[in-house]
Scaffold this active site. Structure first.
Site, PDB file in Angstrom:
ATOM      1  N   LYS A 139       0.824  -1.216   0.000  1.00 19.43           N
ATOM      2  CA  LYS A 139       0.000   0.000   0.000  1.00 19.43           C
ATOM      3  C   LYS A 139       0.850   1.254   0.000  1.00 19.43           C
ATOM      4  O   LYS A 139       0.433   2.276  -0.541  1.00 19.43           O
ATOM      5  CB  LYS A 139      -0.992  -0.019   1.170  1.00 19.43           C
TER       6      LYS A 139
ATOM      7  N   LYS B 214     -10.300  -4.672  -4.195  1.00 15.75           N
ATOM      8  CA  LYS B 214     -11.423  -3.782  -4.505  1.00 15.75           C
ATOM      9  C   LYS B 214     -10.967  -2.381  -4.862  1.00 15.75           C
ATOM     10  O   LYS B 214     -11.688  -1.641  -5.497  1.00 15.75           O
ATOM     11  CB  LYS B 214     -12.452  -3.790  -3.380  1.00 15.75           C
TER      12      LYS B 214
ATOM     13  N   LYS C 222      -3.447 -10.345  -6.390  1.00 19.27           N
ATOM     14  CA  LYS C 222      -4.783 -10.658  -5.874  1.00 19.27           C
ATOM     15  C   LYS C 222      -5.805  -9.651  -6.398  1.00 19.27           C
ATOM     16  O   LYS C 222      -5.456  -8.498  -6.675  1.00 19.27           O
ATOM     17  CB  LYS C 222      -4.779 -10.717  -4.343  1.00 19.27           C
TER      18      LYS C 222
END
Ligand code: ATP
Ligand code: LTN
Length: 334
Positions: free
Chosen positions: A115, A200, A197
């Site tokens: 992130k 969202k 992965k």
């Protein structure tokens, strides 16, 4: 344990429209625990602000995530469904646990590294200490079992380490939780880059199938899914795209991978992708319908939030008073 039931806790961030990864890896599995455990399913809005959010959208998505919990089969009478920021003990315990979590431990978290790379202009302290807030979520309710996708395994291990460390210093305070990672659905991959992965918050819409996408959108995204050039529908290394599509298909149909491979043997990729897309869209149709009904009744969702927060608050307070005493905070007597 609170009362006579062991506790299950899990959380989903209202950081975007939920994907079939969230569904197959997490939410779909939550309902199975409702009879045997006291289940807390939380919308973790405080975790979501570790990445910059538009306030109006965050509010809307908080309602939506709660509605999706219910639409995916979680009965608010049988599960405590609530919003993290409604129960202030999460922040309170989060801070305390920060002081029992090491800089080195947090630095090793792969989600933090990922992130930070994606949000290079906003590597804030909350993003870094995210796992101690997650540990607080779990430990606050004396949780035994945490159903999550495989990407959360590292955070869960850290939560166990923090619990053990605290217990060693102060004596038994927290139950040390176990993860529950379902075998299939544990890791659904991006349709555009199947070694990543499905997430969202991926900016590439074609990479992500959302639970609430229309049937047409779902089919279109599957049709565009990245595959390979050897035209064999089998699971194999180097065939991550096809392997992922087969995995999604078996998750929705409960067929074994071998059955699926047999069923599609000899079929072209185009038809295969269409079949997976249709299966996925049809499986989600009832969730979409139920979701639309729930979103039209905001008052009902608010009553679920209020009931859930009240229930969670009661048990969170019990753990907090124990923790406050153990660390040596003074008690305020009115
Ligand atoms: P974000 O992109 O904002 O980081 P996310 O899609 O990773 O979000 P979370 O809210 O962090 O979703 O995760 C909710 C739950 O869904 C967690 O239990 C997580 O392990 C699970 N999950 C998320 N993505 C997948 C996936 N691709 N496959 C299986 N499980 C997943
Ligand atoms: N970190 C999780 C969401 C999350 C969670 C939790 C999951 C926050 N608190 C407690 C299980 C238990 C995520 O990013 N998927």
């Amino acid at each position: 344990m609170f009362g006579d039931k062991k506790v299950v806790f899990s959380g989903v961030q209202p950081s975007g429209n939920l994907t079939i990864g969230n569904y197959l890896g997490a939410i779909r599995n939550f309902g199975a625990f409702s009879e045997q455990y006291h289940c807390y399913y939380c919308v973790v809005d405080m975790h979501a602000i570790t990445v910059r959010q538009n306030p109006a959208e965050l509010r809307r998505r908080t309602y939506e995530t709660l509605a999706l919990y219910i639409a995916c089969g979680l009965d608010p009478q049988k599960n405590t469904l609530f919003v993290q920021s409604h129960v202030p003990q999460h922040a309170e315990l989060g801070w305390i646990l920060d002081c029992y979590t090491m800089f080195g431990e947090l630095s090793r978290m792969t989600q933090f590294k990922d992130k930070s790379a994606k949000n290079a202009d906003n590597i804030n302290a909350g993003l870094f200490t995210y796992p101690s807030l997650m540990a607080a979520d779990i430990l606050l309710y004396q949780t035994e079992l945490v159903p999550v996708g495989v990407d959360q395994k590292q955070h869960l291990e850290l939560a166990r380490d923090i619990a053990n460390r605290f217990n060693q210093i102060y004596g038994e305070t927290f139950v040390v939780p176990d993860g529950y990672i379902s075998k299939d659905g544990a890791k659904i991959m991006s349709l555009q880059d199947p070694i990543k992965k499905m997430s969202k918050s991926d900016p590439n819409e074609n990479a992500v199938v959302r639970i609430l996408d229309s049937k047409d959108d779902i089919i279109r995204k599957f049709k565009r899914a990245v595959t390979d050039s050897d035209n064999k529908i089998v699971r194999a290394e180097g065939k991550e795209g096809i392997t992922n599509l087969l995995n999604i298909y078996t998750c929705f149909t409960n067929k074994t991978p071998e059955e699926a491979e047999r069923e599609f043997a000899g079929m072209g990729y185009g038809d295969f992708k269409l079949a997976v897309g249709e299966t996925c869209a049809d499986a989600l149709a009832s969730v979409r319908e139920e979701f639309a009904k729930l979103m039209a009744d905001k008052a009902y969702l608010e009553s679920v939030m209020a009931q859930g927060a009240q229930d969670a608050y009661k048990n969170a307070r019990r753990t907090m008073s124990k923790v406050r005493r153990k660390v040596g905070f003074t008690e305020l007597k009115f």
